[in-house]
Design a protein around this motif. Structure first.
Motif, PDB file in Angstrom:
ATOM      1  N   ILE A 122       0.841  -1.197   0.000  1.00 22.79           N
ATOM      2  CA  ILE A 122       0.000   0.000   0.000  1.00 22.79           C
ATOM      3  C   ILE A 122       0.880   1.252   0.000  1.00 22.79           C
ATOM      4  CG2 ILE A 122      -1.801   1.253   1.245  1.00 22.79           C
ATOM      5  CD1 ILE A 122      -2.630  -1.413   2.457  1.00 22.79           C
ATOM      6  N   PRO A 123       0.767   2.077  -1.035  1.00 21.79           N
ATOM      7  CA  PRO A 123       1.541   3.331  -1.036  1.00 21.79           C
ATOM      8  C   PRO A 123       1.114   4.214   0.131  1.00 21.79           C
ATOM      9  CG  PRO A 123       0.548   2.898  -3.189  1.00 21.79           C
ATOM     10  CD  PRO A 123      -0.063   1.930  -2.232  1.00 21.79           C
ATOM     11  N   VAL A 124       2.056   4.916   0.694  1.00 23.24           N
ATOM     12  CA  VAL A 124       1.734   5.785   1.819  1.00 23.24           C
ATOM     13  C   VAL A 124       0.704   6.834   1.409  1.00 23.24           C
ATOM     14  CG1 VAL A 124       3.622   7.428   1.394  1.00 23.24           C
ATOM     15  CG2 VAL A 124       2.778   7.065   3.720  1.00 23.24           C
ATOM     16  N   THR A 125       0.673   7.171   0.106  1.00 22.27           N
ATOM     17  CA  THR A 125      -0.292   8.163  -0.381  1.00 22.27           C
ATOM     18  C   THR A 125      -1.716   7.637  -0.374  1.00 22.27           C
ATOM     19  OG1 THR A 125       0.189   7.435  -2.636  1.00 22.27           O
ATOM     20  CG2 THR A 125       1.387   9.356  -1.818  1.00 22.27           C
ATOM     21  N   ALA A 126      -1.889   6.304  -0.287  1.00 18.53           N
ATOM     22  CA  ALA A 126      -3.229   5.723  -0.290  1.00 18.53           C
ATOM     23  C   ALA A 126      -3.786   5.527   1.116  1.00 18.53           C
ATOM     24  CB  ALA A 126      -3.216   4.375  -1.022  1.00 18.53           C
ATOM     25  N   LEU A 127      -3.010   5.876   2.137  1.00 17.78           N
ATOM     26  CA  LEU A 127      -3.489   5.754   3.505  1.00 17.78           C
ATOM     27  C   LEU A 127      -4.457   6.892   3.819  1.00 17.78           C
ATOM     28  CD1 LEU A 127      -0.186   4.795   5.334  1.00 17.78           C
ATOM     29  CD2 LEU A 127      -1.946   3.284   4.389  1.00 17.78           C
ATOM     30  N   GLY A 128      -5.255   6.707   4.843  1.00 17.41           N
ATOM     31  CA  GLY A 128      -6.221   7.729   5.216  1.00 17.41           C
ATOM     32  C   GLY A 128      -6.024   8.203   6.642  1.00 17.41           C
ATOM     33  N   ALA A 137      -7.601   6.383  -4.221  1.00 18.28           N
ATOM     34  CA  ALA A 137      -6.334   6.287  -4.946  1.00 18.28           C
ATOM     35  C   ALA A 137      -6.066   4.847  -5.361  1.00 18.28           C
ATOM     36  CB  ALA A 137      -5.194   6.786  -4.056  1.00 18.28           C
ATOM     37  N   PRO A 138      -5.666   4.624  -6.612  1.00 19.58           N
ATOM     38  CA  PRO A 138      -5.312   3.265  -7.024  1.00 19.58           C
ATOM     39  C   PRO A 138      -4.041   2.798  -6.330  1.00 19.58           C
ATOM     40  CG  PRO A 138      -4.743   4.828  -8.747  1.00 19.58           C
ATOM     41  CD  PRO A 138      -5.488   5.601  -7.687  1.00 19.58           C
ATOM     42  N   THR A 139      -3.945   1.519  -6.129  1.00 21.41           N
ATOM     43  CA  THR A 139      -2.725   0.932  -5.572  1.00 21.41           C
ATOM     44  C   THR A 139      -2.021   0.153  -6.671  1.00 21.41           C
ATOM     45  OG1 THR A 139      -4.073  -0.906  -4.761  1.00 21.41           O
ATOM     46  CG2 THR A 139      -3.523   0.824  -3.184  1.00 21.41           C
ATOM     47  N   PRO A 140      -0.701  -0.018  -6.580  1.00 23.84           N
ATOM     48  CA  PRO A 140       0.047  -0.661  -7.674  1.00 23.84           C
ATOM     49  C   PRO A 140      -0.344  -2.122  -7.830  1.00 23.84           C
ATOM     50  CG  PRO A 140       1.446  -0.372  -5.749  1.00 23.84           C
ATOM     51  CD  PRO A 140       0.172   0.374  -5.466  1.00 23.84           C
ATOM     52  N   ARG A 141      -0.121  -2.642  -9.013  1.00 22.31           N
ATOM     53  CA  ARG A 141      -0.412  -4.034  -9.311  1.00 22.31           C
ATOM     54  C   ARG A 141       0.767  -4.666 -10.046  1.00 22.31           C
ATOM     55  NH1 ARG A 141      -3.985  -3.079  -6.328  1.00 22.31           N
ATOM     56  NH2 ARG A 141      -6.122  -3.875  -6.330  1.00 22.31           N
ATOM     57  N   LEU A 142       1.010  -5.923  -9.754  1.00 20.23           N
ATOM     58  CA  LEU A 142       1.976  -6.693 -10.521  1.00 20.23           C
ATOM     59  C   LEU A 142       1.482  -6.821 -11.965  1.00 20.23           C
ATOM     60  CD1 LEU A 142       2.516  -9.388  -7.796  1.00 20.23           C
ATOM     61  CD2 LEU A 142       4.365  -8.028  -8.759  1.00 20.23           C
ATOM     62  N   ALA A 143       2.395  -6.758 -12.917  1.00 18.52           N
ATOM     63  CA  ALA A 143       2.028  -6.918 -14.314  1.00 18.52           C
ATOM     64  C   ALA A 143       1.571  -8.347 -14.571  1.00 18.52           C
ATOM     65  CB  ALA A 143       3.217  -6.583 -15.202  1.00 18.52           C
ATOM     66  N   ALA A 144       0.694  -8.498 -15.558  1.00 15.70           N
ATOM     67  CA  ALA A 144       0.163  -9.822 -15.868  1.00 15.70           C
ATOM     68  C   ALA A 144       1.291 -10.822 -16.105  1.00 15.70           C
ATOM     69  CB  ALA A 144      -0.748  -9.742 -17.096  1.00 15.70           C
ATOM     70  N   GLY A 145       2.357 -10.390 -16.821  1.00 10.72           N
ATOM     71  CA  GLY A 145       3.450 -11.313 -17.110  1.00 10.72           C
ATOM     72  C   GLY A 145       4.202 -11.772 -15.887  1.00 10.72           C
ATOM     73  N   ASN A 146       4.110 -11.030 -14.794  1.00 10.74           N
ATOM     74  CA  ASN A 146       4.811 -11.405 -13.570  1.00 10.74           C
ATOM     75  C   ASN A 146       4.088 -12.452 -12.743  1.00 10.74           C
ATOM     76  OD1 ASN A 146       6.908  -9.639 -14.126  1.00 10.74           O
ATOM     77  ND2 ASN A 146       6.023  -7.966 -12.959  1.00 10.74           N
ATOM     78  N   VAL A 147       2.826 -12.710 -13.059  1.00  7.98           N
ATOM     79  CA  VAL A 147       2.062 -13.691 -12.280  1.00  7.98           C
ATOM     80  C   VAL A 147       1.499 -14.810 -13.144  1.00  7.98           C
ATOM     81  CG1 VAL A 147       1.424 -12.047 -10.483  1.00  7.98           C
ATOM     82  CG2 VAL A 147      -0.039 -12.265 -12.488  1.00  7.98           C
ATOM     83  N   LEU A 148       1.909 -14.853 -14.407  1.00  2.00           N
ATOM     84  CA  LEU A 148       1.370 -15.829 -15.339  1.00  2.00           C
ATOM     85  C   LEU A 148       2.450 -16.814 -15.753  1.00  2.00           C
ATOM     86  CD1 LEU A 148      -0.896 -16.833 -17.241  1.00  2.00           C
ATOM     87  CD2 LEU A 148      -0.098 -15.144 -18.917  1.00  2.00           C
ATOM     88  N   ASP A 149       2.150 -18.109 -15.596  1.00  2.00           N
ATOM     89  CA  ASP A 149       3.017 -19.190 -16.057  1.00  2.00           C
ATOM     90  C   ASP A 149       2.327 -19.860 -17.247  1.00  2.00           C
ATOM     91  OD1 ASP A 149       4.739 -18.780 -13.804  1.00  2.00           O
ATOM     92  OD2 ASP A 149       3.292 -19.914 -12.601  1.00  2.00           O
TER      93      ASP A 149
END
Length: 329
Positions: free
Chosen positions: A202-208, A314-326
């Motif tokens: 969680i980015p610190v910018t997304a905290l409340g 605020a959106p939070t970051p996500r792993l790219a599809a290629g990083n979680v796909l086998d």
């Protein structure tokens, strides 16, 4: 897509939708494995991103992956498939949480699919105050129906029960911020650097902020680090809390709770209703048991959802599809 071939572009769309799901601490504890011979996309747990202090049983991990399965199902329908979802299909492989077969085209589009698919990209958790404007009963009824389609129940407690649940949540929050293991783990998921370099947490910018009146216990990820706190703010006086429950409490029930949670959140997003999740009491067995409403009979509380109106979040970051796909070669 002009055809239903499971090509690289279609696969990336499916996985990208799946990883947009919410997860505890934005841990994203999932991986996807394509079996091209059967056009089956396997959804697996990635226990390297578990949160054992807050979730020793893996219940929240199942809920997180269940939410990703719901997004995957919605995206598959959007692309024209009639996905066949099997939960926990292999008892000998407990980390295989679901198998989604994509070899059939939908004859009739599933109702509401396009609105839900569009909402996947607009759904964000919000940790800031709501306006206090009540959510219309017709919208709440739709959210209850969404949970029911996933074989769960969404309960809408009255004022007295809401107050009781918030007291339990506040007690859980006190325990979590003073328990060394919980506090350390919670802090470890806060990200202060580049989202591309740290695409989970969680980015610190997304905290409340915390509630100025102390009535609504928002999770304090800073965990007693006063220098990291935002200034307290006034939250809504009458929060609308919804309680997601299941009839039993097995791993399959936890997965269904995840599907239901995301279905409810997407349906809320369609109507411009924001949501934040109150999971603290679920992390302490006695408090979770106490969260049951005895007047409603047996059932297991899986999560509390706070609903209302406010900024998109605020959106939070996500792993790219290629990083979680086998892929199988």
């Amino acid at each position: 897509m002009s055809t239903l071939a499971l090509d690289a572009a279609g696969l990336e769309k499916l996985v990208s939708a799946a990883v947009a799901a919410p997860s505890i601490h934005n841990s994203q504890p999932w991986r996807f494995h394509l079996q091209p011979a059967t056009s089956t996309l396997e959804v697996r747990a990635d226990r390297s991103r578990a949160v054992p202090a807050a979730d020793p049983q893996g219940r929240a991990l199942h809920i997180s992956v269940g939410a990703a399965i719901l997004n995957l199902r919605v995206a598959a329908r959007h692309l024209g498939w009639a996905p066949e979802v099997r939960l926990l299909p292999d008892p000998a492989d407990p980390d295989l949480f679901a198998a989604v077969r994509l070899d059939g085209a939908a004859t009739v589009p599933a109702p509401g699919t396009e609105r839900l698919f569009e909402a996947i990209w607009r759904r964000h958790s919000i940790r800031t105050p709501f306006t206090g404007e009540p959510v219309p009963q017709a919208v709440l009824d739709e959210l209850v129906a969404a949970a029911r389609t996933e074989h769960t129940a969404l309960q809408l407690p009255d004022h007295a029960e809401t107050t009781r649940l918030l007291h339990l949540t506040a007690e859980a929050e006190r325990r979590s911020t003073t328990d060394e293991a919980q506090r350390t783990e919670s802090r470890s998921w806060i990200r202060t650097g580049d989202a591309e370099a740290q695409p989970y947490g969680i980015p610190v910018t997304a905290l409340g902020p915390q509630d100025q009146a102390g009535h609504l216990p928002v999770r304090d990820f800073a965990a007693l680090r006063a220098a990291e706190h935002q200034a307290p703010a006034p939250f809504e006086h009458e929060p609308r809390i919804a309680v997601l429950t299941t009839e039993h409490d097995t791993p399959e029930d936890w997965l269904r709770a995840g599907l239901a949670l995301e279905h409810v959140l997407l349906a809320a997003t369609v109507h411009g209703v924001r949501a934040s999740l109150l999971h603290q009491a679920m992390e302490w067995p006695y408090l979770r048991w106490e969260a049951r409403d005895p007047h409603r009979g047996p059932g297991y509380v899986q999560i509390l959802i706070r609903l209302g109106y406010g900024p998109e979040g605020a959106p939070t970051p996500r792993l790219a599809a290629g990083n979680v796909l086998d892929r199988e070669e």
